[in-house]
Design a protein around this motif. Structure first.
Motif, short mmCIF file in Angstrom:
data_model
loop_
_atom_site.label_atom_id
_atom_site.label_comp_id
_atom_site.label_asym_id
_atom_site.label_seq_id
_atom_site.Cartn_x
_atom_site.Cartn_y
_atom_site.Cartn_z
N CYS A 26 6.45 9.93 6.02
CA CYS A 26 6.24 8.79 4.58
C CYS A 26 6.73 10.60 3.77
CB CYS A 26 4.89 8.34 4.77
SG CYS A 26 4.70 7.25 5.07
N ASP A 62 2.05 1.14 4.68
CA ASP A 62 2.94 2.25 5.74
C ASP A 62 4.02 1.83 5.63
OD1 ASP A 62 0.67 4.14 5.88
OD2 ASP A 62 0.39 3.36 7.58
N ARG A 65 6.85 1.83 2.31
CA ARG A 65 6.36 4.06 2.30
C ARG A 65 8.01 4.62 3.35
NH1 ARG A 65 2.34 7.58 2.24
NH2 ARG A 65 1.55 5.94 3.84
N ILE A 66 8.34 4.01 4.54
CA ILE A 66 9.32 4.33 5.51
C ILE A 66 10.34 3.84 5.11
CG2 ILE A 66 9.69 4.58 7.41
CD1 ILE A 66 6.86 3.31 8.55
N GLY A 68 10.07 8.06 3.90
CA GLY A 68 10.17 8.40 2.15
C GLY A 68 11.03 9.06 2.24
#
Length: 284
Positions: A26, A62, A65-66, A68
């Motif tokens: 991330c 999460d 955010r994948i 990052g």
């Protein structure tokens, strides 16, 4: 001047190793991500098997955010990425090195995602993919440093997102992931590396050619890891590897592979003669 690599950030030891892989995945700073991926692998040999077994669910925050990634490079369709600049100019070589750098950045992400996403695999699987993330991070850093000597930095040229798009499409099945990312998209690098190296050396960039040598050496091992776990999964599910691969390639609309193929490198990476015969017969 080349950018300085950040000091290696130590992943939070209070998290499980797979949660640490997710945290690094991330991260949005490319240099910091590479340093953290390398730091994460350094602890892998000492991890007890039990530390790699937890089945931890990903939450919605999460998932958003994948992966990052930094704000640059600008991502465009593959056909919009400018190609075939002359390598006899610093700008042309920088464009080529930038494209390779972007591939290696994405490869860090896909290795970390393989380590994080799929539960229930043997501990050796997670150690393998943490090792791949470490080596991809090393490749990224070598290329980013060399890019600096050409007066550019990662993010200066547009790039495409095809490698991650297939990673995302195969997020629901580890068998499809192993089939279509390491042993399909990454294996294309085994075929592409020799001509790229020759072009760079022909343009007088022997430092870049030496980096390609390192990348090809390591990528044989990465594809071999994909082959090993693909075959392991086929055996677990009672599937025939060649026919299953053809089915998955069609189901997930994998890109059609075209020759010439680096058959020696593919053999070294674990492709058997039946697979290579199928590959050559089906090549466009």
């Amino acid at each position: 001047m080349p950018e300085k690599t950040p000091a290696a950030a130590s992943p939070d030891p209070s998290l499980s190793p797979r949660r640490q892989a997710l945290a690094v995945l991330c991260m949005t700073d490319a240099r910091a991500k590479a340093a953290a991926a390398r730091a994460l692998y350094r602890q892998a040999p000492a991890l007890p098997d039990e530390a790699l077994r937890p089945n931890e669910a990903i939450d919605a925050e999460d998932a958003r955010r994948i992966p990052g990634r930094p704000e640059r490079p600008m991502l465009v369709p593959p056909q919009d990425v400018e190609r075939r600049r002359s390598l006899h100019t610093p700008t042309g070589r920088a464009a080529m090195i930038h494209a390779l750098c972007h591939i290696e950045f994405n490869a860090i992400n896909l290795a970390l995602d393989a380590a994080w996403r799929f539960s229930g695999m043997p501990p050796a699987y997670y150690r393998d993919w943490l090792r791949v993330a470490d080596e991809e991070a090393f490749h990224f850093t070598l290329l980013a440093d060399h890019l600096g000597t050409l007066g550019a930095a990662y993010g200066d040229f547009p790039a495409h997102n095809s490698l991650w798009e297939m990673t995302d499409k195969t997020a629901g099945d580890v068998l499809a992931r192993m089939a279509l990312v390491p042993r399909t998209l990454e294996a294309r690098g085994l075929d592409a590396s020799p001509p790229v190296r020759a072009r760079l050396a022909g343009a007088g960039d022997h430092a870049a050619a030496a980096i390609i040598d390192i990348i090809l050496r390591d990528e044989v091992g990465h594809v071999a890891i994909g082959n090993h776990w693909y075959r392991w999964l086929c055996a677990q599910r009672g599937l025939e590897p060649v026919a299953t691969y053809a089915q998955l390639a069609e189901q997930y609309r994998a890109p059609k592979l075209r020759g010439p193929f680096n058959l020696d490198a593919r053999r070294a990476a674990g492709f058997d003669e039946d697979e290579l015969a199928w590959l050559e017969a089906s090549a466009g």
